[in-house]
Design a protein around this motif. Structure first.
Motif, short mmCIF file in Angstrom:
data_model
loop_
_atom_site.label_atom_id
_atom_site.label_comp_id
_atom_site.label_asym_id
_atom_site.label_seq_id
_atom_site.Cartn_x
_atom_site.Cartn_y
_atom_site.Cartn_z
N TYR A 1 -8.24 28.84 22.39
CA TYR A 1 -8.41 29.07 23.83
C TYR A 1 -9.79 28.76 24.39
O TYR A 1 -9.90 28.53 25.60
CB TYR A 1 -7.96 30.49 24.21
N PRO A 2 -10.86 28.71 23.55
CA PRO A 2 -12.15 28.29 24.14
C PRO A 2 -12.07 26.91 24.80
O PRO A 2 -12.77 26.65 25.77
CB PRO A 2 -13.11 28.30 22.95
N ASN A 3 -11.18 26.03 24.30
CA ASN A 3 -11.02 24.72 24.95
C ASN A 3 -10.74 24.90 26.44
O ASN A 3 -11.27 24.18 27.27
CB ASN A 3 -9.80 23.96 24.37
N LEU A 4 -9.89 25.87 26.76
CA LEU A 4 -9.49 26.00 28.16
C LEU A 4 -10.55 26.72 29.00
O LEU A 4 -10.81 26.31 30.13
CB LEU A 4 -8.13 26.69 28.29
N TYR A 5 -11.18 27.78 28.47
CA TYR A 5 -12.17 28.42 29.36
C TYR A 5 -13.38 27.53 29.60
O TYR A 5 -13.94 27.56 30.68
CB TYR A 5 -12.51 29.86 28.95
N ARG A 6 -13.73 26.71 28.61
CA ARG A 6 -14.84 25.77 28.85
C ARG A 6 -14.42 24.70 29.86
O ARG A 6 -15.18 24.36 30.77
CB ARG A 6 -15.24 25.08 27.54
N ASP A 7 -13.22 24.18 29.71
CA ASP A 7 -12.77 23.11 30.60
C ASP A 7 -12.54 23.62 32.03
O ASP A 7 -12.86 22.93 33.00
CB ASP A 7 -11.47 22.48 30.07
N ALA A 8 -11.99 24.82 32.16
CA ALA A 8 -11.75 25.37 33.50
C ALA A 8 -13.08 25.58 34.22
O ALA A 8 -13.23 25.27 35.41
CB ALA A 8 -10.97 26.68 33.42
N SER A 9 -14.06 26.09 33.49
CA SER A 9 -15.38 26.31 34.09
C SER A 9 -16.01 24.97 34.48
O SER A 9 -16.58 24.83 35.57
CB SER A 9 -16.26 27.06 33.07
N ALA A 10 -15.86 23.96 33.63
CA ALA A 10 -16.43 22.63 33.94
C ALA A 10 -15.76 22.02 35.17
O ALA A 10 -16.42 21.43 36.03
CB ALA A 10 -16.27 21.70 32.73
N ALA A 11 -14.43 22.19 35.28
CA ALA A 11 -13.72 21.63 36.44
C ALA A 11 -14.18 22.33 37.73
O ALA A 11 -14.40 21.68 38.76
CB ALA A 11 -12.21 21.80 36.26
N TYR A 12 -14.34 23.64 37.66
CA TYR A 12 -14.77 24.42 38.83
C TYR A 12 -16.19 24.00 39.25
O TYR A 12 -16.45 23.73 40.43
CB TYR A 12 -14.71 25.90 38.46
N VAL A 13 -17.09 23.92 38.28
CA VAL A 13 -18.48 23.55 38.58
C VAL A 13 -18.55 22.13 39.14
O VAL A 13 -19.24 21.88 40.14
CB VAL A 13 -19.36 23.71 37.30
N ASN A 14 -17.85 21.20 38.55
CA ASN A 14 -17.89 19.82 39.04
C ASN A 14 -17.26 19.71 40.43
O ASN A 14 -17.73 18.93 41.26
CB ASN A 14 -17.18 18.88 38.06
N ALA A 15 -16.22 20.48 40.69
CA ALA A 15 -15.60 20.45 42.02
C ALA A 15 -16.59 20.97 43.07
O ALA A 15 -16.74 20.39 44.15
CB ALA A 15 -14.31 21.28 42.04
N ILE A 16 -17.31 22.04 42.74
CA ILE A 16 -18.31 22.57 43.68
C ILE A 16 -19.45 21.57 43.85
O ILE A 16 -19.92 21.33 44.97
CB ILE A 16 -18.86 23.92 43.19
#
Ligand SMILES: *[C@@H]1O[C@H](CO)[C@@H](O)[C@H](O)[C@H]1NC(C)=O
Ligand SMILES: CC(=O)N[C@H]1CO[C@H](CO)[C@@H](O)[C@@H]1O
Length: 392
Positions: free
Chosen positions: A83-98
């Motif tokens: 599951y670390p794959n997903l929390y890292r990726d979700a955070s990266a997607a959120y940060v890049n979108a902002i």
């Protein structure tokens, strides 16, 4: 003219799922919020710019997502944790979108889209021990928040695929957890389990323009049976000695402060998302969330608070827990901006807790990746100084 079809048409028109008009973007941040954020960043004002630099340090147009078909959280005989794959990726997607929303640089939006598309085209189930229901809650609201920002980017075509994946993989688990609690007694699971699944259900509902999901989350928060419902979560009120302030004992106060603080990060997310759609959970039951936040903050700042023995079907806790007292978690900016500045209420302990976290972060709250590499540092999206702080 036949009456039955007419009546069923009327029923459809009046059902919640077609009545509401949603505001987009309208989860953690609205268009007006982004206007304010941009203005603070462009004029390089402290503390916003300090917070922006923390966020920008995690933005990358070349981030590589690591989607999996079966997400596993909580070791079980038939899956290995990934599951670390997903929390890292979700955070990266959120940060890049902002980062795209604030700077206009589409390379970041393209990358955020690539991350979200990778997951929506790959993930088919969430598995593991009972902890899989933490994954469905935490990462559901995070992916939905990234998608909600990115939906305004014309170069991203993945919204309907993301909605479809969240509705078929995440929402059924959120719904099942809140209705069945994994087969346990209704008061067995701690508040954070309900709260993350409520935040996820609500976020998916807004992303999907589906008021049935939004209403399900709000109805549960107001009167559900489990520990995430407000009266079970902030379950005992006191009047603070020497002031007229309400302090509210949280459901996890006797467990440990890591979880007691997590609850307020999660309820803040649910309340902020709801507020942006016109439903004020912050103010619900005379600002009950604030009473809880003030209690949690005061204790974690090192002061005494009253405590009443807590019991449920499984445990009895006679004293407040000193475990991980003083936990540093980026959540006070959201809560204080709303209660202390927007509503003008006395949220002095929440403010002092915010200031502790800001000072710990060198002048601003950080976010995913700034509080360790384990899941706890990613349970909330963070970066609250640049994203939520309002001019006093
Ligand atoms: C806010 O509440 C605290 C007690 O929690 C009190 O000491 C302080 O004076 C209050 N501030 C104002 C402006 O009333
Ligand atoms: C779709 C999904 O994940 N469903 C889950 C719902 O919750 C039950 C337990 O309450 C699980 O067994 C299902 O796998």
């Amino acid at each position: 003219m036949k009456l039955a079809p007419l009546l069923s048409l009327l029923a459809v028109l009046q059902s919640p799922s077609v009545r509401a008009a949603f505001i987009h973007p309208g989860l953690l941040h609205t268009e007006a919020d982004f206007t304010r954020i941009k203005s603070h960043v462009n004029s390089k004002q402290t503390p916003w710019i300090t917070g922006w630099n923390k966020l920008a340090a995690h933005a990358s147009p070349s981030y590589t997502p690591r989607p999996v078909a079966t997400l596993c959280r909580g070791s079980s005989s038939d899956c290995t944790e990934n599951y670390p794959n997903l929390y890292r990726d979700a955070s990266a997607a959120y940060v890049n979108a902002i980062y795209w929303k604030v700077t206009g640089d589409t390379k970041y939006a393209d990358n955020a889209g690539k991350i979200l598309d990778a997951w929506s085209s790959t993930l088919t189930q969430i598995w593991g021990s009972s902890d899989k229901f933490l994954a469905s809650g935490l990462y559901g609201y995070q992916l939905a928040n990234a998608g909600e920002i990115l939906r305004g980017y014309s170069g991203w075509k993945g919204l309907s695929n993301l909605v479809n994946m969240l509705k078929t993989v995440f929402y059924p688990m959120n719904h099942s957890f809140l209705t069945n609690h994994n087969g346990a007694k209704i008061d067995h699971y701690w508040a954070n389990w309900d709260l993350c699944n409520l935040a996820s259900m609500h976020a998916i509902g807004v992303l999907a323009d589906d008021s049935a999901l939004v209403n399900e989350a709000i109805t549960y928060f107001k009167g559900g049976g489990g520990n995430g419902a407000i009266d079970k979560f902030v379950w005992k009120l006191y009047t603070e000695a020497g002031s007229s302030k309400s302090l509210g004992q949280g459901q996890e106060a006797g467990r440990d402060q890591g979880h007691a603080t997590l609850d307020f990060a999660l309820v803040g997310i649910l309340a902020q998302q709801s507020y942006n759609q016109g439903e004020d959970l912050f103010g619900y039951l005379s600002n009950k969330i604030l009473a809880g936040s003030e209690y949690m903050a005061k204790y974690n700042l090192g002061h005494d608070v009253p405590y009443t023995t807590y019991s449920n079907s499984d445990v009895t806790q006679t004293v407040i827990s000193t475990g991980s007292r003083g936990t540093i978690r980026p959540m006070g900016e959201l809560l204080y901006a709303h209660y202390g500045v927007l509503k003008g209420l006395n949220a002095s302990w929440t403010k002092a807790y915010r200031d502790l976290v800001v000072s710990n972060g060198g002048g601003a709250e950080g976010g995913g990746g700034d509080y360790g590499s384990t899941s706890g540092g990613y349970d909330q999206l963070g970066f609250g100084t640049v994203l939520y702080r309002l001019d006093a």
